[in-house]
Design an enzyme around this catalytic site. Structure first.
Site: not given
Ligand code: IPE
Ligand code: IPE
Ligand code: MG
Length: 233
Positions: A12, A60
């Site tokens: 993340d 996602n």
């Molecule tokens: C969890 O991260 C999913 C992945 C890293 C693939 P998200 O960024 O989607 O989760 P939330 O929205 O912070 O809960």
């Molecule tokens: C995790 O990084 C990647 C996926 C969920 C695929 P994020 O895209 O959630 O990054 P933040 O949380 O917005 O910084």
């Molecule tokens: Mg995220």
């Protein structure tokens, strides 16, 4: 040093990494993909048995279409280059509802699992279109189907029955769950398998900056934890 058998990482913080640099979120995902290999090889080297990385959740899909398209392109590209892992003796497993992907992607994933199945080292699990609730719902359906067909008795259902109907069938439960980016939640990741996992949330690091030494930091902390599983130690 006690090495956890199953390490799971929520990759993340890609979006924030990009935003801090004034870049589009896509750039964060590209940078994040580059963090993966050295972490996988490090875990394999130190004797982790299973490393599961959360790459794309069932939630996602809600992201803007161009971000989802970008992620799919990136994943496709990653799959194309996965043969470079072959020589490291890792096995590869995909965890998630793969039916959501295009036929060529599904074929590629099956082909990769097959090709790597002869290896004997660490299992590198990639959670893709993965949701813990979705996984449990599917397990419930599969078990119900067996009961309905008379292949399984209701009173025979135990935790092992559930476990053997999960994507992670045959693999150990999560010992250590790592999440960089500062969020302190599981976001639907391996909820059954993490029932007694040790959680390691990292405030000061975003996934694109995550390196093997961060795994070591987490394992050091893991070794300081007292795992009692509801008992006394
Ligand atoms: C969890 O991260 C999913 C992945 C890293 C693939 P998200 O960024 O989607 O989760 P939330 O929205 O912070 O809960
Ligand atoms: C995790 O990084 C990647 C996926 C969920 C695929 P994020 O895209 O959630 O990054 P933040 O949380 O917005 O910084
Ligand atoms: Mg995220």
């Amino acid at each position: 040093m006690n090495i956890p058998k199953h390490v799971a990482i929520i990759m993340d913080g890609n979006g924030r990494w990009a935003r801090r640099r004034g870049l589009p979120r896509k750039a964060g995902h590209i940078a994040g993909a580059k963090s993966i290999k050295s972490v996988v090889l490090h875990c394999n080297k130190i004797g982790v048995k299973v490393l599961t990385l959360y790459a794309f959740s069932t939630e996602n899909w809600q992201r803007p279409k161009d971000e989802v398209d970008g992620l799919m392109k990136l994943i496709k590209n990653y799959l194309k280059n996965m043969r470079s892992y072959l020589k490291y003796n890792v096995r590869i497993r995909f965890f998630g509802d793969l039916s959501a992907f295009s036929e060529d992607m599904i074929d590629k994933m099956n082909q990769i699992e097959q090709e790597f199945s002869k290896n004997t080292g660490m299992v590198f699990g990639i959670a893709i279109n993965y949701g813990g609730r979705d996984e449990l719902k599917n397990a419930a359906k599969k078990i119900a189907f067996l009961v309905k067909n008379g292949e399984l008795n209701l009173d025979e259902i135990d935790e092992q029955t559930v476990e053997s109907n999960l994507y992670t069938k045959g693999l150990p439960n999560v010992d250590l769950l790592i999440r960089p980016s500062g969020e302190c939640r599981v976001s639907n990741f391996l909820i059954w398998q993490s029932a007694y996992a040790e959680f390691y949330f990292m405030k000061d690091i975003l996934w694109p900056d995550f390196r093997p030494r961060h795994v070591d930091m987490a394992i050091e902390e893991y070794n300081r934890r007292n795992r009692t599983y509801g008992g006394v130690k």
